[in-house]
Design a protein around this motif. Structure first.
Motif, PDB file in Angstrom:
ATOM      1  N   LYS A  31       0.820  -1.215   0.000  1.00 47.75           N
ATOM      2  CA  LYS A  31       0.000   0.000   0.000  1.00 47.75           C
ATOM      3  C   LYS A  31       0.852   1.263   0.000  1.00 47.75           C
ATOM      4  O   LYS A  31       0.429   2.302  -0.493  1.00 47.75           O
ATOM      5  CB  LYS A  31      -0.927   0.017   1.210  1.00 47.75           C
ATOM      6  CG  LYS A  31      -2.064  -0.969   1.095  1.00 47.75           C
ATOM      7  CD  LYS A  31      -2.969  -0.900   2.298  1.00 47.75           C
ATOM      8  CE  LYS A  31      -4.092  -1.907   2.186  1.00 47.75           C
ATOM      9  NZ  LYS A  31      -4.951  -1.900   3.360  1.00 47.75           N
ATOM     10  N   GLN A  50      -5.172   4.177 -10.855  1.00 46.26           N
ATOM     11  CA  GLN A  50      -5.830   4.209  -9.557  1.00 46.26           C
ATOM     12  C   GLN A  50      -4.874   4.433  -8.391  1.00 46.26           C
ATOM     13  O   GLN A  50      -5.325   4.716  -7.283  1.00 46.26           O
ATOM     14  CB  GLN A  50      -6.590   2.895  -9.322  1.00 46.26           C
ATOM     15  CG  GLN A  50      -7.541   2.530 -10.441  1.00 46.26           C
ATOM     16  CD  GLN A  50      -8.619   3.577 -10.668  1.00 46.26           C
ATOM     17  OE1 GLN A  50      -9.001   4.289  -9.759  1.00 46.26           O
ATOM     18  NE2 GLN A  50      -9.098   3.675 -11.896  1.00 46.26           N
ATOM     19  N   HIS A  51      -3.577   4.282  -8.601  1.00 45.07           N
ATOM     20  CA  HIS A  51      -2.624   4.345  -7.503  1.00 45.07           C
ATOM     21  C   HIS A  51      -1.745   5.591  -7.593  1.00 45.07           C
ATOM     22  O   HIS A  51      -1.519   6.139  -8.656  1.00 45.07           O
ATOM     23  CB  HIS A  51      -1.730   3.110  -7.500  1.00 45.07           C
ATOM     24  CG  HIS A  51      -2.492   1.839  -7.303  1.00 45.07           C
ATOM     25  ND1 HIS A  51      -3.053   1.481  -6.108  1.00 45.07           N
ATOM     26  CD2 HIS A  51      -2.820   0.856  -8.181  1.00 45.07           C
ATOM     27  CE1 HIS A  51      -3.666   0.327  -6.238  1.00 45.07           C
ATOM     28  NE2 HIS A  51      -3.550  -0.074  -7.499  1.00 45.07           N
ATOM     29  N   SER A  52      -1.240   5.988  -6.450  1.00 45.09           N
ATOM     30  CA  SER A  52      -0.335   7.128  -6.372  1.00 45.09           C
ATOM     31  C   SER A  52       1.039   6.737  -6.897  1.00 45.09           C
ATOM     32  O   SER A  52       1.503   5.621  -6.676  1.00 45.09           O
ATOM     33  CB  SER A  52      -0.239   7.584  -4.908  1.00 45.09           C
ATOM     34  OG  SER A  52       0.601   8.695  -4.792  1.00 45.09           O
ATOM     35  N   LYS A 107      -1.754  11.407  -8.279  1.00 46.26           N
ATOM     36  CA  LYS A 107      -2.481  10.461  -9.127  1.00 46.26           C
ATOM     37  C   LYS A 107      -2.818  11.101 -10.466  1.00 46.26           C
ATOM     38  O   LYS A 107      -2.982  12.314 -10.553  1.00 46.26           O
ATOM     39  CB  LYS A 107      -3.779  10.016  -8.452  1.00 46.26           C
ATOM     40  CG  LYS A 107      -3.557   9.199  -7.207  1.00 46.26           C
ATOM     41  CD  LYS A 107      -4.873   8.749  -6.619  1.00 46.26           C
ATOM     42  CE  LYS A 107      -4.610   7.933  -5.365  1.00 46.26           C
ATOM     43  NZ  LYS A 107      -5.850   7.458  -4.755  1.00 46.26           N
TER      44      LYS A 107
END
Length: 152
Positions: A31, A50-52, A107
Motif C-alpha cells: 500500500k 488508480q494508484h499514487s 495520481k
C-alpha cells in the motif's frame, strides 16, 4: 495431551502466526509503495490510473500558471521528449522554478492531468533525482538516434 502433540500444536500455531504477520507486513508495504515514472512512460500508458506514483523531469519554461483561487498552480513537466500537465494545490517549495528539476507525487486524473499531492524541487544546482536524470538522459539519447524524416 502427549508431548509430541503439544510440540506439533506449538509448531503449527507458531507457523500460522508467522504467516499472518508476514501477510500484514507485505500488505502494508504494498500500500505504501510509490513508483517513479517519466512523462514519456505516462504517455505510453505505463503508469497506474488508480494508484499514487511519482513523476519527475524539468518544469517547462513559460508553463507555470496560477489559477483564479491563487493557491492552485498548473505547470508542465517534461523529460525533453514528452510533457505532462501537473496541477497542485498548495504552496510550492522555495526552490521551485521554471527550467529546474521537479518530482511530484500524486495520481493521474481521467483528463490526463496529474493531480499532485506533493511537489519536491531540487535543492541545489548540481542535484537531480537519479531516476529523473536517467530518464532525461535516455530521452536525449533516443532523440539523437531517431532518424530524421526524409523530405521529398
Amino acid at each position: 495431551m502427549k508431548a509430541r502433540k503439544k510440540r506439533l500444536l506449538l509448531v503449527t500455531v507458531s507457523l500460522s502466526l508467522l504467516g499472518l504477520a508476514t501477510f500484514f507486513i507485505l500488505n502494508a508495504f504494498q500500500k505504501n509503495l510509490v513508483f517513479f515514472f517519466t512523462p514519456t512512460q505516462i504517455s505510453a500508458g505505463e503508469a497506474p490510473l488508480q494508484h499514487s506514483f511519482r513523476v519527475g523531469g524539468m518544469v517547462e519554461n513559460g508553463s507555470l500558471k496560477t489559477l483564479e483561487d491563487g493557491i492552485t498552480v498548473r505547470f508542465l513537466v517534461t523529460d525533453t521528449r514528452n510533457s505532462l500537465a501537473v496541477q497542485y494545490r498548495g504552496i510550492l517549495p522555495d526552490l521551485f522554478k521554471e527550467g529546474k528539476g521537479v518530482v511530484a507525487q500524486g495520481k493521474l486524473a481521467q483528463a490526463g492531468v496529474f493531480i499532485a499531492e506533493q511537489v519536491l524541487a531540487k535543492h541545489d544546482e548540481n542535484y537531480m533525482p537519479p531516476d529523473a536524470k536517467y530518464a532525461i538522459d535516455q530521452a536525449k539519447t533516443k532523440a539523437k538516434t531517431l532518424p530524421e524524416a526524409v523530405l521529398p
